[in-house]
Scaffold this motif. Structure first.
Motif, PDB file in Angstrom:
ATOM      1  N   ASP A  66       0.804  -1.220   0.000  1.00 30.24           N
ATOM      2  CA  ASP A  66       0.000   0.000   0.000  1.00 30.24           C
ATOM      3  C   ASP A  66       0.844   1.279   0.000  1.00 30.24           C
ATOM      4  O   ASP A  66       0.315   2.362  -0.251  1.00 30.24           O
ATOM      5  N   VAL A  67       2.119   1.163   0.309  1.00 32.22           N
ATOM      6  CA  VAL A  67       2.985   2.340   0.414  1.00 32.22           C
ATOM      7  C   VAL A  67       3.191   2.926  -0.975  1.00 32.22           C
ATOM      8  O   VAL A  67       3.710   2.259  -1.872  1.00 32.22           O
ATOM      9  N   ASP A  68       2.785   4.199  -1.135  1.00 32.33           N
ATOM     10  CA  ASP A  68       2.927   4.834  -2.442  1.00 32.33           C
ATOM     11  C   ASP A  68       4.145   5.755  -2.511  1.00 32.33           C
ATOM     12  O   ASP A  68       4.356   6.431  -3.506  1.00 32.33           O
ATOM     13  N   GLU A  69       4.935   5.770  -1.465  1.00 29.48           N
ATOM     14  CA  GLU A  69       6.162   6.564  -1.434  1.00 29.48           C
ATOM     15  C   GLU A  69       7.349   5.679  -1.825  1.00 29.48           C
ATOM     16  O   GLU A  69       7.278   4.460  -1.739  1.00 29.48           O
ATOM     17  N   GLU A  70       8.433   6.316  -2.237  1.00 23.28           N
ATOM     18  CA  GLU A  70       9.657   5.579  -2.550  1.00 23.28           C
ATOM     19  C   GLU A  70      10.272   5.047  -1.258  1.00 23.28           C
ATOM     20  O   GLU A  70      10.300   5.746  -0.243  1.00 23.28           O
ATOM     21  N   ILE A  71      10.776   3.837  -1.297  1.00 23.20           N
ATOM     22  CA  ILE A  71      11.375   3.175  -0.140  1.00 23.20           C
ATOM     23  C   ILE A  71      12.796   2.746  -0.498  1.00 23.20           C
ATOM     24  O   ILE A  71      13.032   2.213  -1.584  1.00 23.20           O
ATOM     25  N   ASP A  72      13.721   2.953   0.448  1.00 31.89           N
ATOM     26  CA  ASP A  72      15.081   2.431   0.274  1.00 31.89           C
ATOM     27  C   ASP A  72      15.250   1.104   1.017  1.00 31.89           C
ATOM     28  O   ASP A  72      15.822   0.155   0.496  1.00 31.89           O
ATOM     29  N   ILE A  73      14.763   1.078   2.266  1.00 33.43           N
ATOM     30  CA  ILE A  73      14.962  -0.075   3.149  1.00 33.43           C
ATOM     31  C   ILE A  73      13.613  -0.537   3.682  1.00 33.43           C
ATOM     32  O   ILE A  73      12.812   0.278   4.135  1.00 33.43           O
ATOM     33  N   VAL A  74      13.392  -1.847   3.666  1.00 33.43           N
ATOM     34  CA  VAL A  74      12.239  -2.441   4.340  1.00 33.43           C
ATOM     35  C   VAL A  74      12.780  -3.033   5.639  1.00 33.43           C
ATOM     36  O   VAL A  74      13.568  -3.983   5.621  1.00 33.43           O
ATOM     37  N   ASP A  75      12.418  -2.437   6.770  1.00 36.31           N
ATOM     38  CA  ASP A  75      12.883  -2.868   8.086  1.00 36.31           C
ATOM     39  C   ASP A  75      11.760  -3.677   8.739  1.00 36.31           C
ATOM     40  O   ASP A  75      10.656  -3.178   8.927  1.00 36.31           O
ATOM     41  N   VAL A  76      12.049  -4.939   9.064  1.00 38.11           N
ATOM     42  CA  VAL A  76      11.005  -5.874   9.496  1.00 38.11           C
ATOM     43  C   VAL A  76      11.037  -6.101  11.006  1.00 38.11           C
ATOM     44  O   VAL A  76      12.037  -6.579  11.549  1.00 38.11           O
ATOM     45  N   PHE A  77       9.928  -5.756  11.642  1.00 36.56           N
ATOM     46  CA  PHE A  77       9.685  -6.004  13.063  1.00 36.56           C
ATOM     47  C   PHE A  77       8.531  -6.983  13.222  1.00 36.56           C
ATOM     48  O   PHE A  77       7.582  -6.728  13.957  1.00 36.56           O
ATOM     49  N   ARG A  78       8.561  -8.074  12.517  1.00 39.07           N
ATOM     50  CA  ARG A  78       7.528  -9.101  12.594  1.00 39.07           C
ATOM     51  C   ARG A  78       8.204 -10.437  12.850  1.00 39.07           C
ATOM     52  O   ARG A  78       9.397 -10.589  12.565  1.00 39.07           O
ATOM     53  N   PRO A  79       7.466 -11.414  13.355  1.00 38.02           N
ATOM     54  CA  PRO A  79       8.070 -12.719  13.623  1.00 38.02           C
ATOM     55  C   PRO A  79       8.670 -13.347  12.362  1.00 38.02           C
ATOM     56  O   PRO A  79       8.199 -13.093  11.246  1.00 38.02           O
ATOM     57  N   SER A  80       9.674 -14.184  12.566  1.00 38.64           N
ATOM     58  CA  SER A  80      10.364 -14.822  11.443  1.00 38.64           C
ATOM     59  C   SER A  80       9.411 -15.518  10.488  1.00 38.64           C
ATOM     60  O   SER A  80       9.617 -15.497   9.271  1.00 38.64           O
ATOM     61  N   GLU A  81       8.341 -16.122  11.014  1.00 41.18           N
ATOM     62  CA  GLU A  81       7.413 -16.854  10.142  1.00 41.18           C
ATOM     63  C   GLU A  81       6.625 -15.927   9.216  1.00 41.18           C
ATOM     64  O   GLU A  81       5.997 -16.390   8.263  1.00 41.18           O
ATOM     65  N   GLU A  82       6.653 -14.626   9.447  1.00 43.73           N
ATOM     66  CA  GLU A  82       5.965 -13.677   8.569  1.00 43.73           C
ATOM     67  C   GLU A  82       6.899 -13.017   7.550  1.00 43.73           C
ATOM     68  O   GLU A  82       6.450 -12.289   6.671  1.00 43.73           O
ATOM     69  N   VAL A  83       8.188 -13.277   7.667  1.00 42.73           N
ATOM     70  CA  VAL A  83       9.173 -12.625   6.801  1.00 42.73           C
ATOM     71  C   VAL A  83       8.970 -12.988   5.334  1.00 42.73           C
ATOM     72  O   VAL A  83       9.097 -12.137   4.455  1.00 42.73           O
ATOM     73  N   SER A  84       8.625 -14.226   5.049  1.00 42.79           N
ATOM     74  CA  SER A  84       8.501 -14.680   3.666  1.00 42.79           C
ATOM     75  C   SER A  84       7.531 -13.815   2.861  1.00 42.79           C
ATOM     76  O   SER A  84       7.858 -13.357   1.756  1.00 42.79           O
ATOM     77  N   ASP A  85       6.346 -13.570   3.404  1.00 40.12           N
ATOM     78  CA  ASP A  85       5.360 -12.746   2.685  1.00 40.12           C
ATOM     79  C   ASP A  85       5.837 -11.304   2.548  1.00 40.12           C
ATOM     80  O   ASP A  85       5.606 -10.661   1.511  1.00 40.12           O
TER      81      ASP A  85
END
Length: 136
Positions: A66-85
Motif C-alpha cells: 500500500d505504500v505509495d512513497e519511494e522506499i530504500d529499506i524495508v525494516d522488518v519487526f515481525r516474527p520470522s514466520e511472517e518474513v517470507s510474505d
C-alpha cells in the motif's frame, strides 16, 4: 549471503527512507523506540501496521504493497514466520533495494529469494545498534 561487513552496513545506513513493517504505536516497545530513534537521526520512517492509523504523526499503511512513497529499506519487526510474505512484497517493488530484519528475526529461504531478485539483505541485526556503532 546476507550482508555482514561493516562497509556494506555503513553503505546501507546512508540510505534515507525506511518502511518499518510492524512499526508499533506503543512507546517502550522496540518496534516503536527504534523507528523513533531512526527519525531523530534523519531517516524518513514510513510506518506499516494494519492495526494503527497514525504513528509519529504520519499516516500508517496497512501493508508494504500500500505504500505509495519511494522506499530504500524495508525494516522488518515481525516474527520470522511472517518474513517470507514481507519479502515477496518487497521483491514486487522496484524501489526497495534492502530488506533488513531486526534482532532475532530471520528467514534464510526468503533472504535467498530477495538476493536472487537483486535486493541486499541484512538479517538478525538492529538498525539502531548498527547506526550507533558505525555512523554516530
Amino acid at each position: 549471503m546476507p550482508i555482514e561487513s561493516d562497509d556494506e552496513l555503513r553503505d546501507i545506513l546512508e540510505l534515507d527512507t525506511v518502511a518499518v513493517v510492524g512499526c508499533s504505536s506503543t512507546p517502550g516497545k522496540d518496534a516503536h523506540e527504534i523507528p523513533k530513534y531512526l527519525r531523530e537521526h534523519g531517516y524518513d520512517v514510513i510506518p506499516v501496521n494494519p492495526f494503527a492509523d497514525e504513528i509519529f504523526g504520519r499516516t500508517v499503511y496497512d501493508s508494504l504493497t500500500d505504500v505509495d512513497e519511494e522506499i530504500d529499506i524495508v525494516d522488518v519487526f515481525r516474527p520470522s514466520e511472517e518474513v517470507s510474505d514481507i519479502v515477496d512484497n518487497a521483491i514486487e517493488r522496484d524501489d526497495a533495494g534492502v530488506v533488513w530484519t531486526q534482532l532475532g528475526i530471520r528467514d534464510d529461504e526468503a533472504a535467498k529469494r530477495a538476493e536472487d531478485a537483486g535486493k541486499r539483505v541484512v538479517q538478525d541485526h538492529c538498525m539502531k545498534v548498527e547506526h550507533q556503532r558505525l555512523v554516530e
